[in-house]
Design an enzyme around this catalytic site. Structure first.
Site, short mmCIF file in Angstrom:
data_model
loop_
_atom_site.label_atom_id
_atom_site.label_comp_id
_atom_site.label_asym_id
_atom_site.label_seq_id
_atom_site.Cartn_x
_atom_site.Cartn_y
_atom_site.Cartn_z
N HIS A 18 -3.56 23.62 5.94
CA HIS A 18 -3.80 24.68 4.96
C HIS A 18 -4.92 24.33 3.98
O HIS A 18 -5.35 25.18 3.22
CB HIS A 18 -2.49 25.00 4.21
CG HIS A 18 -1.57 25.85 5.05
ND1 HIS A 18 -0.84 26.89 4.53
CD2 HIS A 18 -1.29 25.83 6.36
CE1 HIS A 18 -0.13 27.46 5.50
NE2 HIS A 18 -0.38 26.82 6.61
N SER A 63 -6.99 27.32 9.63
CA SER A 63 -7.06 27.09 11.07
C SER A 63 -8.51 27.09 11.53
O SER A 63 -9.35 27.80 10.98
CB SER A 63 -6.31 28.20 11.81
OG SER A 63 -4.94 28.12 11.55
N LYS A 97 2.37 38.14 15.43
CA LYS A 97 1.81 37.58 16.66
C LYS A 97 2.60 36.33 17.08
O LYS A 97 2.92 36.15 18.26
CB LYS A 97 0.34 37.21 16.44
CG LYS A 97 -0.36 36.80 17.72
CD LYS A 97 -1.87 36.83 17.56
CE LYS A 97 -2.56 36.47 18.86
NZ LYS A 97 -3.98 36.80 18.85
N ASP A 98 2.96 35.49 16.09
CA ASP A 98 3.76 34.30 16.39
C ASP A 98 5.13 34.70 16.93
O ASP A 98 5.66 34.06 17.84
CB ASP A 98 3.93 33.44 15.13
CG ASP A 98 2.70 32.56 14.88
OD1 ASP A 98 1.82 32.52 15.76
OD2 ASP A 98 2.62 31.93 13.81
N GLU A 105 10.60 10.64 32.70
CA GLU A 105 10.55 12.10 32.58
C GLU A 105 9.12 12.57 32.76
O GLU A 105 8.16 11.83 32.50
CB GLU A 105 11.07 12.50 31.19
CG GLU A 105 12.56 12.31 31.04
CD GLU A 105 13.36 13.40 31.73
OE1 GLU A 105 13.57 13.27 32.95
OE2 GLU A 105 13.77 14.35 31.06
#
Lengths: 176, 418
Positions: B213, B217, B241-242, B285
């Site tokens: 922040h 972004s 959107k998220d 894994e």
């Protein structure tokens, strides 16, 4: 689309419908996360026990563990049965006839958990304090129970609970 | 931080004394976000969601799990059979680990492609690599807890990596184990640490978000925001959107949990741990496979360990290896090719990590390992010197609405939101 042609009713319907679906979804997610703390299948499988009562002589009491807590089984003497049956209902905080608390008068089966805050009352073993009414006495906060396990004096609100049980034969009972 | 004036007087009263509401409004509501973010920018919030989901289900599993060698396996089976919805919660946790890594790996490749690690976001990137390392440690220790064959032998192999350290290696391994092999002390400390580390991740995630922040972004064009006309408020644009991305993610995730819960696991881990017998084919894994391939590619114990850790270490210094002033791969024609080669190389390494260490697989592992380091240590520094990048747009708005002339109009149109 201009403000004038916006159909507010349809828009509200969409918002309410969406929020409702979200609430349903959230509830469906949260339910298993909360229900997991309830007793598991293996715990429920141990929820009933069988007890042999043939060896309990008159005046003797035994304590068995049922669902992780004590159950008092007392083979009452004729005198104890007599006192329990003769109690005046007006003297009782949680009035209950002795006959409603036993299946056979000589065999009293009660949960050994004080109804005040969950301590185990004294009075099972020889020499232990039995309280003013010759039944049980809870040492935590001083509740006195009579020979039927009914609360007579002290802070406890109700009588000692009677667990569900049945006679499988004359000498074996199944608790739970 | 600007103090807000809220309609609700109670909120206002609290906010005046404890400005949490102003803070949330500032960081989650009005937070100006580049308006050209693609769905690749969903992965950060998805990773955050995955972390919360893992902590929630993990705490629940810890309520039913017993960290003791004699009881661990049985307690997990009890969760699967007896605990109410225990199967669901464990499958969410088990597959959640895999999906967390899927999300984070896409998030990392997004950052690699769009140059999100470049100034002024170097610390943001480094904090991200730290999160990856913590995640790996957490996932590894979590995998040990069910105390199956793969748990046990995975723990044995990975802890033995430290025995490669000269002189003190053996003592370190004994210290890690709390004994002379992986045993009860190892299991209980792994449980304690597996519980602790997610909260350390939460801490680093908070720092990651604070660093994010600070400058906001990055975006697909990789150019800086030039003004208000290049951004939109985070809410409702990116919250919705998220959320849409989250719904897509959950759809895929639920399909895995309900229909293929063991697809990404190993059947051998449903065999209780046996210290006297190693399974014939032991693999970690899937999310560790590329690193495992690098470990096995080097024909030297210490060397293998160094290269494996080096594969992560190189990410820490990435901001100083790639000095190209252009962030986004969109404007770097040669970089773009090498990016996809690196991507393919990582997939190949993952594939090779799952194959037995013999024959052609060893040769390929060495080539792929060499390419991985070649990319970071040689290709990126050289490209930043010689690559002719394509011209950058003047602003974020420019390519969308055609030139700076329109930027003013865009600003005007956004007035009602301001």
């Amino acid at each position: 689309m201009s403000e004038a042609t916006t159909d507010k009713g349809r828009r509200d319907f969409i918002v309410v419908a969406t929020n409702t679906m979200m609430a349903v979804g959230a509830a469906a997610v949260v339910y298993p996360l909360i229900d997991q703390m309830n007793p598991a299948a293996d715990t429920l499988a141990l929820a009933s026990i069988e007890v042999n009562i043939a060896g309990i002589t008159e005046g003797q009491a035994i304590t068995v563990k049922w669902r992780g807590k004590p159950v008092f089984i007392r083979h009452r003497t004729a005198d104890e049965i007599q006192t329990a049956a003769a109690a005046n209902m007006d003297d009782l905080r949680d009035p209950q006839v002795d006959g409603d608390r036993v299946q056979k008068p000589e065999l009293l089966v009660i949960e050994g958990i004080c109804t005040h805050l969950g301590c185990v009352p004294l009075g099972q073993k020889i020499g232990e304090v039995k309280g003013d009414y010759n039944g049980w006495f809870c040492p935590c906060h001083g509740s006195h129970y009579d020979t039927s396990g009914r609360i007579r004096k002290g802070p406890a609100p109700t009588n000692l609970g009677v667990p569900p049980y049945e006679f499988i034969s004359d000498s074996v009972i199944k608790i739970g | 931080m600007q103090m807000q004036n809220f309609k609700n007087p109670v909120v206002n009263w609290i906010d005046h004394r404890l400005p949490v509401f102003s803070f949330m409004h500032h960081e989650l509501n009005e937070y100006p976000t580049p308006k050209n973010l693609s769905y690749l920018w969903n992965l950060g919030s998805l990773a955050g969601f995955a972390l919360v989901m893992m902590i929630a289900t993990g705490i629940i599993l810890a309520m039913h799990y017993t960290p003791h060698v004699d009881h661990a396996f049985a307690s997990v089976e009890r969760i699967m059979r007896d605990v109410n919805h225990g199967w669901l919660i464990r499958y969410i946790h088990m597959n959640g680990a895999s999906f967390f890594f899927i999300v984070v790996y896409i998030h990392i490749f997004r950052g690699l492609y769009y140059g999100s690690y470049k100034a002024p976001r170097e610390l943001l990137w480094i904090l991200g690599v730290m999160i990856l390392l913590l995640m790996m440690a957490t996932a590894f220790m979590g995998y040990v807890l069910p105390w199956g064959q793969m748990s046990f032998w995975g723990a044995t192999v990975i802890t033995n990596l430290f025995s490669a350290i000269p002189f003190i290696g053996e003592s370190i391994v004994v210290w890690l184990w709390g004994g002379f092999s992986v045993d009860n002390p190892t299991l209980s400390r792994f449980f304690a640490l597996h519980y602790l580390m997610p909260f350390m991740i939460v801490g680093v995630v908070l720092l990651h978000i604070i660093a994010l922040h600070r400058f906001g972004s990055n975006n697909p064009l990789g150019i800086d925001v030039s003004g208000k006309q290049d951004t939109i408020p985070f809410h409702p644009y990116y919250t919705s959107k998220d959320l849409f991305g989250l719904v897509v993610f959950l759809t895929i995730f639920a399909s895995a949990v309900f229909f293929y819960p063991n697809f990404l696991g190993h059947p051998d881990n449903y065999i209780p741990a046996n210290p006297l017998q190693t399974p014939a084919h032991i693999v970690p894994e899937w999310y560790f496979l590329p690193f495992y391939a690098i470990l096995r590619a080097i024909p030297d114990k210490l060397g293998g360990v160094l290269f494996m850790f080096g594969a992560i270490a190189v990410l820490f210094v990435l901001p100083w290896l790639d000095k190209s002033p252009v962030r986004s791969g969109r404007f770097r024609p040669i970089f773009k090719v090498f990016f996809w080669l690196l991507f393919a190389d990582c997939i190949l390494l993952g594939y090779l990590g799952a194959k037995p260490a013999e024959g052609i697989y060893v040769v390929l592992s060495r080539l792929a390992t060499a390419w991985y380091f070649f990319h970071f240590l040689l290709v990126l520094p050289v490209l930043s010197l010689i690559e002719r990048t394509r011209p950058l747009p003047q602003s974020i708005s420019a390519p969308i609405i055609g030139g700076m002339a329109m930027a003013g109009a865009a600003a005007k149109r956004e007035k009602p939101d301001a």
